[in-house]
Design an enzyme around this catalytic site. Structure first.
Site, PDB file in Angstrom:
ATOM      1  CG  ASN A  42      44.939  -7.176  31.572  1.00 15.11           C
ATOM      2  OD1 ASN A  42      45.142  -7.293  32.776  1.00 15.11           O
ATOM      3  ND2 ASN A  42      45.219  -8.133  30.713  1.00 15.11           N
ATOM      4  CB  ILE A  43      38.899  -4.730  32.097  1.00 14.11           C
ATOM      5  CG1 ILE A  43      39.451  -4.001  33.330  1.00 14.11           C
ATOM      6  CG2 ILE A  43      37.490  -5.258  32.366  1.00 14.11           C
ATOM      7  CD1 ILE A  43      38.726  -2.683  33.638  1.00 14.11           C
ATOM      8  CD  GLU A  44      42.100 -10.650  28.544  1.00 17.73           C
ATOM      9  OE1 GLU A  44      41.585 -11.788  28.653  1.00 17.73           O
ATOM     10  OE2 GLU A  44      43.301 -10.461  28.248  1.00 17.73           O
ATOM     11  CB  CYS A  53      45.588  -1.958  27.645  1.00 17.85           C
ATOM     12  SG  CYS A  53      45.771  -2.847  26.105  1.00 17.85           S
ATOM     13  CD  GLU A  55      49.560  -0.372  29.141  1.00 14.58           C
ATOM     14  OE1 GLU A  55      48.557  -1.083  29.329  1.00 14.58           O
ATOM     15  OE2 GLU A  55      50.534  -0.748  28.470  1.00 14.58           O
ATOM     16  CB  CYS A  86      49.085  -2.351  22.808  1.00 13.54           C
ATOM     17  SG  CYS A  86      47.622  -1.325  23.097  1.00 13.54           S
ATOM     18  CB  CYS A  89      48.188   1.863  25.517  1.00 10.81           C
ATOM     19  SG  CYS A  89      46.877   0.794  26.129  1.00 10.81           S
TER      20      CYS A  89
HETATM   21  N1  THU Z   1      47.781  -5.711  27.686  1.00  7.46           N
HETATM   22  C1  THU Z   1      47.811  -4.638  28.532  1.00  7.46           C
HETATM   23  O1  THU Z   1      46.921  -4.472  29.379  1.00  7.46           O
HETATM   24  N2  THU Z   1      48.844  -3.762  28.420  1.00  7.46           N
HETATM   25  C2  THU Z   1      49.921  -3.940  27.604  1.00  7.46           C
HETATM   26  O2  THU Z   1      50.826  -3.125  27.632  1.00  7.46           O
HETATM   27  C3  THU Z   1      49.990  -5.105  26.714  1.00  7.46           C
HETATM   28  C4  THU Z   1      48.765  -5.939  26.641  1.00  7.46           C
HETATM   29  C5  THU Z   1      46.704  -6.702  27.845  1.00  7.46           C
HETATM   30  C6  THU Z   1      45.657  -6.718  26.766  1.00  7.46           C
HETATM   31  C7  THU Z   1      45.117  -8.130  26.916  1.00  7.46           C
HETATM   32  O3  THU Z   1      44.140  -8.134  27.964  1.00  7.46           O
HETATM   33  C8  THU Z   1      46.318  -8.936  27.384  1.00  7.46           C
HETATM   34  O4  THU Z   1      47.251  -8.002  27.886  1.00  7.46           O
HETATM   35  C9  THU Z   1      46.947  -9.768  26.284  1.00  7.46           C
HETATM   36  O5  THU Z   1      47.239  -8.990  25.191  1.00  7.46           O
END
Ligand code: THU
Length: 130
Positions: A42-44, A53, A55, A86, A89
């Site tokens: 994940n890259i925020e 996310c 995925e 989520c 995704c």
């Molecule tokens: N996130 C994912 O990368 N994949 C998932 O299946 C669930 C959530 C990430 C999004 C965000 O960066 C962090 O987890 C919290 O929601």
């Protein structure tokens, strides 16, 4: 590629997560029909909705390299809860692989196997527009 090996790759990919806001690191590993594996984390962003996310990072890497055939995805989070993809995704994965096998893992590598059809029943796809 065993399921356990794919989960290990997802856990490894998690190490590159950029998650300073949620502090919840996620890794994903996507197995293609030909045997190649693409990983993602994940890259925020400070602008929260821009975040990606794990995925979709993995899927974007794979599709941009010409892959379209996907067999199995492992996703691993940073808690003892199993991490499930989520809704956004699920929808994007459904575009390419409605029959995808999904391994939902926790931070210890325990996982449960399900299908994308379990996670997104009656999903909307291109065929729905014909
Ligand atoms: N996130 C994912 O990368 N994949 C998932 O299946 C669930 C959530 C990430 C999004 C965000 O960066 C962090 O987890 C919290 O929601």
């Amino acid at each position: 590629m065993t399921e356990e090996a794919l989960v290990r790759m997802a856990l490894k990919a998690r190490e590159n997560a950029y998650a300073p806001y949620s502090r919840f690191s996620v890794g994903a590993a996507l197995l293609c029909g030909g045997g190649a594996v693409y990983t993602g984390c994940n890259i925020e962003s400070a602008s929260y909705p821009c975040g990606l996310c794990a995925e979709r990072t993995a899927l974007g890497k794979a599709v941009s390299e010409g892959q379209r055939d996907f067999v199995m995805l492992a996703v691993a989070g940073s808690s003892r809860e199993l991490c499930t993809p989520c809704g956004m995704c699920r929808q994007l994965l459904y575009e390419f692989a409605p029959a995808l096998i999904v391994l939902c893992a926790n931070d210890a590598g325990d996982y449960e196997r399900c299908t994308l059809g379990d996670l997104l029943p009656r999903g909307f796809g291109g065929a729905s527009m014909l």
